[in-house]
Design a protein around this motif. Structure first.
Motif, PDB file in Angstrom:
ATOM      1  N   LYS A  49      67.473 -23.680 -12.894  1.00 30.12           N
ATOM      2  CA  LYS A  49      66.658 -23.135 -13.984  1.00 30.12           C
ATOM      3  C   LYS A  49      67.502 -22.758 -15.184  1.00 30.12           C
ATOM      4  CE  LYS A  49      62.486 -20.971 -12.127  1.00 30.12           C
ATOM      5  NZ  LYS A  49      61.859 -19.658 -11.816  1.00 30.12           N
ATOM      6  N   LYS A  50      68.724 -22.292 -14.914  1.00 28.62           N
ATOM      7  CA  LYS A  50      69.620 -21.856 -15.985  1.00 28.62           C
ATOM      8  C   LYS A  50      69.996 -23.007 -16.910  1.00 28.62           C
ATOM      9  CE  LYS A  50      71.633 -18.348 -12.929  1.00 28.62           C
ATOM     10  NZ  LYS A  50      72.872 -17.883 -12.222  1.00 28.62           N
ATOM     11  N   TYR A  51      69.815 -24.236 -16.428  1.00 30.48           N
ATOM     12  CA  TYR A  51      70.172 -25.422 -17.210  1.00 30.48           C
ATOM     13  C   TYR A  51      68.935 -26.208 -17.648  1.00 30.48           C
ATOM     14  CZ  TYR A  51      74.804 -24.334 -15.479  1.00 30.48           C
ATOM     15  OH  TYR A  51      75.990 -23.694 -15.191  1.00 30.48           O
ATOM     16  N   GLY A  52      67.795 -25.554 -17.576  1.00 30.26           N
ATOM     17  CA  GLY A  52      66.566 -26.191 -18.033  1.00 30.26           C
ATOM     18  C   GLY A  52      66.025 -27.236 -17.084  1.00 30.26           C
ATOM     19  N   LEU A  53      66.396 -27.156 -15.814  1.00 30.18           N
ATOM     20  CA  LEU A  53      65.938 -28.119 -14.817  1.00 30.18           C
ATOM     21  C   LEU A  53      64.823 -27.465 -14.001  1.00 30.18           C
ATOM     22  CD1 LEU A  53      69.452 -29.308 -13.563  1.00 30.18           C
ATOM     23  CD2 LEU A  53      68.105 -30.212 -15.481  1.00 30.18           C
ATOM     24  N   ASN A  54      63.637 -28.001 -14.071  1.00 31.68           N
ATOM     25  CA  ASN A  54      62.478 -27.348 -13.480  1.00 31.68           C
ATOM     26  C   ASN A  54      61.885 -28.153 -12.330  1.00 31.68           C
ATOM     27  OD1 ASN A  54      62.335 -25.076 -15.354  1.00 31.68           O
ATOM     28  ND2 ASN A  54      61.862 -26.642 -16.887  1.00 31.68           N
ATOM     29  N   GLY A  55      61.399 -27.436 -11.329  1.00 26.91           N
ATOM     30  CA  GLY A  55      60.773 -28.086 -10.185  1.00 26.91           C
ATOM     31  C   GLY A  55      60.497 -27.077  -9.092  1.00 26.91           C
ATOM     32  N   ASN A  56      60.138 -27.553  -7.943  1.00 26.83           N
ATOM     33  CA  ASN A  56      59.831 -26.699  -6.798  1.00 26.83           C
ATOM     34  C   ASN A  56      60.826 -26.950  -5.661  1.00 26.83           C
ATOM     35  OD1 ASN A  56      57.431 -25.526  -7.931  1.00 26.83           O
ATOM     36  ND2 ASN A  56      56.420 -27.501  -7.592  1.00 26.83           N
ATOM     37  N   CYS A  57      60.886 -26.024  -4.731  1.00 32.63           N
ATOM     38  CA  CYS A  57      61.774 -26.225  -3.586  1.00 32.63           C
ATOM     39  C   CYS A  57      60.933 -26.492  -2.332  1.00 32.63           C
ATOM     40  CB  CYS A  57      62.710 -25.034  -3.378  1.00 32.63           C
ATOM     41  SG  CYS A  57      61.938 -23.423  -3.324  1.00 32.63           S
ATOM     42  N   TYR A  58      61.548 -27.219  -1.389  1.00 35.94           N
ATOM     43  CA  TYR A  58      60.835 -27.697  -0.215  1.00 35.94           C
ATOM     44  C   TYR A  58      61.643 -27.399   1.042  1.00 35.94           C
ATOM     45  CZ  TYR A  58      57.993 -29.842  -3.763  1.00 35.94           C
ATOM     46  OH  TYR A  58      57.175 -30.019  -4.845  1.00 35.94           O
ATOM     47  N   ASN A  59      60.951 -27.409   2.176  1.00 38.47           N
ATOM     48  CA  ASN A  59      61.567 -27.014   3.441  1.00 38.47           C
ATOM     49  C   ASN A  59      62.505 -28.059   4.023  1.00 38.47           C
ATOM     50  OD1 ASN A  59      60.234 -24.511   3.532  1.00 38.47           O
ATOM     51  ND2 ASN A  59      58.375 -25.499   4.321  1.00 38.47           N
ATOM     52  N   SER A  60      62.378 -29.305   3.559  1.00 34.71           N
ATOM     53  CA  SER A  60      63.230 -30.369   4.077  1.00 34.71           C
ATOM     54  C   SER A  60      63.361 -31.467   3.044  1.00 34.71           C
ATOM     55  CB  SER A  60      62.653 -30.952   5.376  1.00 34.71           C
ATOM     56  OG  SER A  60      61.471 -31.689   5.095  1.00 34.71           O
ATOM     57  N   VAL A  61      64.339 -32.323   3.251  1.00 40.27           N
ATOM     58  CA  VAL A  61      64.541 -33.465   2.367  1.00 40.27           C
ATOM     59  C   VAL A  61      63.329 -34.388   2.428  1.00 40.27           C
ATOM     60  CG1 VAL A  61      65.944 -35.536   1.966  1.00 40.27           C
ATOM     61  CG2 VAL A  61      67.058 -33.361   2.550  1.00 40.27           C
ATOM     62  N   ASN A  62      62.852 -34.648   3.619  1.00 37.67           N
ATOM     63  CA  ASN A  62      61.726 -35.566   3.772  1.00 37.67           C
ATOM     64  C   ASN A  62      60.448 -35.015   3.156  1.00 37.67           C
ATOM     65  OD1 ASN A  62      62.440 -38.108   5.283  1.00 37.67           O
ATOM     66  ND2 ASN A  62      63.375 -36.597   6.630  1.00 37.67           N
ATOM     67  N   GLU A  63      60.231 -33.727   3.264  1.00 36.75           N
ATOM     68  CA  GLU A  63      59.053 -33.129   2.616  1.00 36.75           C
ATOM     69  C   GLU A  63      59.141 -33.283   1.103  1.00 36.75           C
ATOM     70  OE1 GLU A  63      56.715 -28.859   2.016  1.00 36.75           O
ATOM     71  OE2 GLU A  63      58.564 -28.921   3.218  1.00 36.75           O
ATOM     72  N   ALA A  64      60.326 -33.036   0.551  1.00 35.63           N
ATOM     73  CA  ALA A  64      60.527 -33.195  -0.894  1.00 35.63           C
ATOM     74  C   ALA A  64      60.246 -34.634  -1.328  1.00 35.63           C
ATOM     75  CB  ALA A  64      61.948 -32.803  -1.263  1.00 35.63           C
ATOM     76  N   PHE A  65      60.712 -35.582  -0.539  1.00 37.60           N
ATOM     77  CA  PHE A  65      60.512 -36.993  -0.867  1.00 37.60           C
ATOM     78  C   PHE A  65      59.034 -37.382  -0.785  1.00 37.60           C
ATOM     79  CE2 PHE A  65      61.109 -41.597   0.666  1.00 37.60           C
ATOM     80  CZ  PHE A  65      61.074 -42.088  -0.631  1.00 37.60           C
ATOM     81  N   ILE A  66      58.354 -36.906   0.232  1.00 32.52           N
ATOM     82  CA  ILE A  66      56.930 -37.224   0.389  1.00 32.52           C
ATOM     83  C   ILE A  66      56.130 -36.703  -0.800  1.00 32.52           C
ATOM     84  CG2 ILE A  66      54.861 -36.678   1.740  1.00 32.52           C
ATOM     85  CD1 ILE A  66      56.715 -36.749   4.241  1.00 32.52           C
ATOM     86  N   VAL A  67      56.419 -35.484  -1.217  1.00 33.54           N
ATOM     87  CA  VAL A  67      55.707 -34.908  -2.367  1.00 33.54           C
ATOM     88  C   VAL A  67      56.026 -35.700  -3.633  1.00 33.54           C
ATOM     89  CG1 VAL A  67      55.416 -32.864  -3.811  1.00 33.54           C
ATOM     90  CG2 VAL A  67      55.628 -32.615  -1.327  1.00 33.54           C
ATOM     91  N   ALA A  68      57.296 -36.072  -3.804  1.00 35.86           N
ATOM     92  CA  ALA A  68      57.685 -36.863  -4.975  1.00 35.86           C
ATOM     93  C   ALA A  68      56.917 -38.184  -5.006  1.00 35.86           C
ATOM     94  CB  ALA A  68      59.185 -37.117  -4.968  1.00 35.86           C
ATOM     95  N   LYS A  69      56.807 -38.842  -3.866  1.00 38.12           N
ATOM     96  CA  LYS A  69      56.072 -40.119  -3.804  1.00 38.12           C
ATOM     97  C   LYS A  69      54.591 -39.914  -4.106  1.00 38.12           C
ATOM     98  CE  LYS A  69      57.344 -41.787   0.241  1.00 38.12           C
ATOM     99  NZ  LYS A  69      57.398 -42.804   1.346  1.00 38.12           N
ATOM    100  N   ASN A  70      54.038 -38.822  -3.622  1.00 37.46           N
ATOM    101  CA  ASN A  70      52.625 -38.538  -3.874  1.00 37.46           C
ATOM    102  C   ASN A  70      52.355 -38.256  -5.351  1.00 37.46           C
ATOM    103  OD1 ASN A  70      51.947 -38.875  -1.186  1.00 37.46           O
ATOM    104  ND2 ASN A  70      52.085 -36.692  -0.693  1.00 37.46           N
ATOM    105  N   ASN A  71      53.348 -37.690  -6.022  1.00 37.15           N
ATOM    106  CA  ASN A  71      53.184 -37.341  -7.432  1.00 37.15           C
ATOM    107  C   ASN A  71      53.458 -38.512  -8.375  1.00 37.15           C
ATOM    108  OD1 ASN A  71      52.553 -34.728  -6.742  1.00 37.15           O
ATOM    109  ND2 ASN A  71      54.578 -33.886  -7.214  1.00 37.15           N
TER     110      ASN A  71
END
Length: 403
Positions: free
Chosen positions: A361-383
């Motif tokens: 956030k300190k560098y202007g990078l915005n997003g959400n955090c996820y419980n696992s790498v695979n969960e993050a990837f699944i959400v990214a693909k869905n979006n």
């Protein structure tokens, strides 16, 4: 022990840098020498090429192996870390070491391992040397694990040595400035063994020249040579620097018949010949999904330049790191317009996703955090829509979980 039990013992009996970091590092070659002596010094029975560096040593090692395989040679390849399968570390002509060999090697030498308190890396290096010698390879490409001077692989006297790009990584082991790190990497320079430097870096060029001269070693800076332009199936423009180093090494390699066709076809078929993964690897199209193992300032700088060259409507970045990374150096390299999916790989060294998110956030990078790498990837693909781009990286461990 069966294969699964053997692997469990290898990973758990002694600490590994891959899992716990600095505690596993040994600043000493005595254990490696003790194991080599116990095994009958198999590293002295094979020809080798030694590859060190901060970035590009894995890609360069695989390129060298591919060209030499294309030229008809039986080529051993030792690299680290592995992404999915332990046996990725030890291959001959792209084929992983058999499971039964791993089991037998550990069973036959476990007393020596325990008596000498050998590290995971020392044991696997010894396994590679014995396997390559037993299989009578024509040459083995040996990638340094960490540093060079005190790395377990540094008991070999190679035909040629290669040092790729030098960057500020593993500073808690190798030093806080480029010159100190380069001095550790330069520890692979041996008396009267040709040394190739892939990339001229002004701050450390003189250091390499001094150490090479001290060892009466012919030194070549690959980017200062007038070499043909080659292409490779390893995607990413940053591979051009690695190619030049590889070609320069092949020019210095004596006693092997390598012609232009071998170089051209070897470089074009690195993945097919060696099974390399994780270097700007395209996982799917529509949306385009790419993973890359770049994980430090120099590597991510080149990779983010490659990201900027892509055509997309929206950029999604699945990102995770280990806790010892210098976020002050790597976060400013990341594009602010991306949507971030912060995650932590399943590893003891991982930085918690929520900590990474707050720092980003300190560098202007915005997003959400996820419980696992695979969960993050699944959400990214869905979006993502078909014209978007999803990049996955920040750590070898993140890429390994996706693959």
């Amino acid at each position: 022990m069966n294969y699964s039990e053997t692997l469990e013992w290898l990973f758990n009996q002694f600490p590994t840098y891959q899992n716990i970091g600095k505690k596993a590092y040994k600043a000493d070659l005595s254990s490696s020498i003790a194991l080599a002596t116990h095994l009958g010094n198999p590293h002295q029975k094979i020809k080798t090429i030694h590859v060190a560096g901060t970035n590009g040593k894995g890609s360069s090692s695989h390129m060298l192996a591919s060209v030499l395989q294309t030229a008809g040679y039986k080529v051993g390849l030792y690299t680290s870390p592995h992404l999915k399968d332990f046996r990725e570390r030890i291959k001959i002509n792209g084929v992983m070491i058999p499971k039964n060999y791993v089991v037998r090697f550990v069973a036959d030498n476990i007393v020596c391992f325990k008596e000498n308190s050998l590290s995971f890396f020392e044991m696997t290096v010894g396994m590679a040397f014995e396997y390559f010698a037993a299989q009578k390879v024509d040459v083995a490409i040996i990638e340094v694990g960490l540093g060079g001077r005190l790395d377990a692989t540094n008991i070999i006297t190679p035909e040629v040595s290669l040092i790729t790009n030098i960057g500020k990584d593993h500073t808690n082991f190798l030093g806080n400035d480029l010159e100190s790190i380069a001095a550790e990497k330069a520890g692979v320079i041996k008396p009267r063994v040709p040394i190739v430097i892939s990339e001229t870096q002004e701050e450390i060029e003189a250091l390499f020249r001094v150490i090479a001269k001290r060892n009466s070693a012919r030194i070549t800076f690959a980017d200062q040579l007038d070499l043909p332009t080659y292409t490779t199936d390893l995607l990413g423009d940053y591979q051009l620097k690695n190619i030049r180093g590889v070609v320069a090494v092949l020019e210095q390699l004596k006693g092997f018949k390598i012609d232009e066709n071998h170089i051209v076809n070897g470089l074009k078929n690195v993945v097919k010949n060696t099974g390399l993964q994780g270097r700007w690897q395209v996982l799917q199209n529509k949306p385009l999904v790419v993973c890359d193992t770049a994980h430090n300032k120099e590597g991510l700088c080149l990779t983010m330049q490659q990201v900027a060259l892509q055509n997309y409507d929206n950029l999604h970045i699945v990102f995770g790191v280990v806790a010892d990374k210098d976020l002050l150096k790597i976060l400013p390299l990341l594009p602010k317009e991306a949507q971030y999916y912060f995650c932590a790989p399943n590893n003891k060294r991982a930085l918690q996703a929520k900590v990474l998110k707050e720092e980003a956030k300190k560098y202007g990078l915005n997003g959400n955090c996820y419980n696992s790498v695979n969960e993050a990837f699944i959400v990214a693909k869905n979006n993502a829509i078909e014209t978007d781009f999803i990049y996955i990286g920040g750590s070898t461990f993140v890429v390994a979980e996706i693959l």
